[in-house]
Design an enzyme around this catalytic site. Structure first.
Site, PDB file in Angstrom:
ATOM      1  N   ASP A 105      -3.208   6.303  -9.140  1.00 17.25           N
ATOM      2  CA  ASP A 105      -2.460   5.102  -8.738  1.00 17.25           C
ATOM      3  C   ASP A 105      -1.306   4.853  -9.695  1.00 17.25           C
ATOM      4  OD1 ASP A 105      -4.262   3.405  -6.564  1.00 17.25           O
ATOM      5  OD2 ASP A 105      -5.506   4.612  -7.907  1.00 17.25           O
ATOM      6  N   THR A 198      -7.721   3.694  -1.829  1.00 11.38           N
ATOM      7  CA  THR A 198      -8.306   4.235  -3.055  1.00 11.38           C
ATOM      8  C   THR A 198      -9.791   4.529  -2.893  1.00 11.38           C
ATOM      9  OG1 THR A 198      -6.668   3.037  -4.380  1.00 11.38           O
ATOM     10  CG2 THR A 198      -8.592   3.862  -5.536  1.00 11.38           C
TER      11      THR A 198
END
Length: 428
Positions: A105, A198
Site C-alpha cells: 500500500d 487489501t
C-alpha cells in the site's frame, strides 16, 4: 479493434470455499513467483507505450502514458509483496480505522506519486495512504519505512535499469504524503487507491491498483492493474457464489513451470471518449490490447451479477432480491476490489451492485478508476436513485443515494426499477 466477446466461465465446484480457495491462491502465487525467479532481469523492462499499443489518449495522451507506466511499476511491486505474504515472510498491519495495510500500500502509492510528479511537478493527488505510521511509529515504523524504500528502489531499477534514481526514505515519505489532497471540482486531480481490496491481497486473491484523473470535476483517464485477474474469466464455484480462480489442473501446470502465455494479469485503460482496453500485466507478453465492452444483450438465464465478497461491505440479501426481480438465476460473482468493475466492463458480469450499511461514506478512490472503465466500455454507473457519482466533492462521494450500481446502458433503467421494487418490499 474489435470488442471482446463475453467470455464463457470455466469453473470447478468447490464445497469448502475458504481453505481450498486460499490454497489455490497460494499455489498460483508461488508458481508466478517461481517463474519470475527463473528469469531475473538486470536491464530495464522492455515495455510498450500506450501510443505504440495503438491506444488513443486524445487530449490526455501524456497523462495516459504516465498513468500506465506508474500502474505497471506498482503492479510489479505488489506481486512481489503478495508472494512474500503467501510465504509468510511479511504480514499486514491494522490501521486505526481497523482496515488492513501492507508494504505494498505504501510502496505503490509512493512509486505512483513519484512517477506522476516527474512529469507533472505541480500535480494534486487524492490517495488513500499517508506516512504517519511510518514516521511516527517508532522503531517499527522506521523499519517498515526502510522496507518500503528498498522495495520502491528495487522496482524502479527493474523498470528503468541503469537510469533508475535512488530514492531516500524522505523522498518516499514526501511521495506518499502528496496523496493528501482534498480534491474538489476545479483543476486536475489524480485519484489513487494503491492496493484496492487489501483483504483480498493478503489472502492471495483479487486486488487492484486503481488510478484515475479528474479534470474540472469529470473523470478523464483511468488505469487499473489487476495482477490476479484471469484473462478469460475463469471462475470457481462455491455453494452460494462464484469467484475468479483457476482449476487445480491449471495450477498444477503453473507449478510444473509450463508456458501458459497470457492466462492471468490484466491492465485496463480508459480515456473519456476513446474507449476501454485490456492487455497483460506482464510486459514480456507482446499482445495487442483488446477493446472491451459491456454485455450487449441481457438473458436472465445466463446473466451474472457481481458484488463484494464480505457481507459487512454490502447487503447480500438485498442484492439477491434485486437479482431476483431482474430474473437473474445465477449465483453472484463475489470479488474483492474494483476488479468487479473490470468484470462488468468486459462482460464477465452484467450487473454490479453495492449497498453498504446506512451512514457509510464511500471514498472516491474506491470507485473512480472502475467507473470510467465501465462507462468507456459502454456501461452506466450511478447511485441507487440513478444519479451519477460525484467525485468532485472532496475525498468522499457526497450525496450518495443508498448504494452504487453499474450495468450496460440498455439494462441500467431496468436495474433501477428492480432496485426500487426491492427497496419498497424491504421496507414493508
Amino acid at each position: 479493434m474489435p470488442a471482446v466477446a463475453p467470455t464463457r466461465h470455466a469453473h470447478v465446484v468447490l464445497r469448502s470455499p475458504a481453505p481450498r480457495a486460499r490454497a489455490l491462491a497460494r499455489d498460483t502465487t508461488r508458481a508466478a513467483s517461481a517463474s519470475h525467479r527463473r528469469a531475473p532481469r538486470t536491464a530495464a523492462l522492455d515495455v510498450h507505450s500506450a501510443e505504440s499499443l495503438g491506444i488513443d489518449g486524445g487530449a490526455y495522451a501524456r497523462e495516459l502514458e504516465v498513468a500506465l507506466d506508474a500502474v505497471r511499476m506498482a503492479s510489479t511491486l505488489c506481486q512481489e509483496v503478495q508472494a512474500q505474504l503467501m510465504r509468510m515472510d511479511e504480514q499486514a498491519e491494522t490501521k486505526e480505522d481497523r482496515s488492513l495495510v501492507t508494504l505494498a500500500d505504501y510502496a505503490a502509492q509512493a512509486i505512483i506519486s513519484w512517477r506522476i510528479a516527474q512529469e507533472f511537478p505541480d500535480m494534486r493527488l487524492v490517495g488513500e495512504e499517508d506516512s504517519e505510521a511510518l514516521t511516527e511509529g517508532g522503531e517499527g515504523g522506521a523499519q517498515t519505512l526502510g522496507k518500503v524504500t528498498a522495495l520502491v528502489n528495487k522496482t524502479l531499477k527493474t523498470h528503468m535499469g541503469a537510469d533508475a534514481p535512488e530514492l531516500s526514505t524522505m523522498d518516499v515519505v514526501n511521495a506518499i504524503n502528496k496523496g493528501q489532497s482534498s480534491g474538489g471540482p476545479s483543476g486536475k486531480h489524480w485519484i489513487l487507491d494503491p492496493v484496492d481490496g487489501t483483504l483480498g491481497f493478503v489472502r492471495g486473491d483479487q486486488y487492484a491498483i486503481a488510478l484515475a484523473l479528474m479534470d474540472e470535476g469529470d473523470l478523464k483517464v483511468g488505469v487499473m492493474g489487476c495482477p490476479n485477474m484471469p484473462k478469460s474469466g475463469d471462475v470457481l464455484e462455491f455453494e452460494t457464489s462464484y469467484t475468479y480462480g483457476f482449476s487445480p489442473r491449471l495450477v498444477s501446470k503453473m507449478l510444473a513451470g509450463d508456458s501458459l502465455g497470457w492466462y492471468k494479469g490484466c491492465i485496463f485503460t480508459a480515456v473519456r471518449g476513446h474507449g476501454a482496453y485490456m492487455f497483460p500485466t506482464d510486459p514480456s507478453l507482446k499482445i495487442d490490447p483488446l477493446q472491451v465492452s459491456v454485455s450487449d444483450a441481457f438473458d436472465p438465464r445466463k446473466a451474472k451479477f457481481t458484488e463484494p465478497v464480505m457481507k459487512a461491505n454490502s447487503s447480500q440479501g438485498f442484492t439477491a432480491a434485486v437479482a431476483t426481480n431482474l430474473g437473474i438465476e445465477s449465483k453472484p460473482l463475489r470479488i474483492y476490489s474494483q476488479v468487479k468493475y473490470g468484470s462488468v466492463a468486459r462482460a464477465d458480469a452484467d450487473v454490479f451492485m453495492k449497498f453498504p450499511k446506512a451512514g457509510y461514506q464511500e471514498k472516491i478512490w474506491d470507485h473512480a478508476a472502475g467507473v470510467i472503465l465501465v462507462e468507456e466500455a459502454g456501461g452506466r454507473v450511478s447511485d441507487a436513485g440513478g444519479a451519477p457519482l460525484n467525485f468532485a466533492g472532496g475525498r468522499f462521494i457526497e450525496n450518495l443515494d443508498r448504494g452504487i450500481i453499474a450495468a450496460s446502458s440498455a439494462l441500467h433503467e431496468r436495474l433501477l426499477d428492480a432496485v426500487a421494487k426491492s427497496w419498497s418490499s424491504s421496507q414493508l
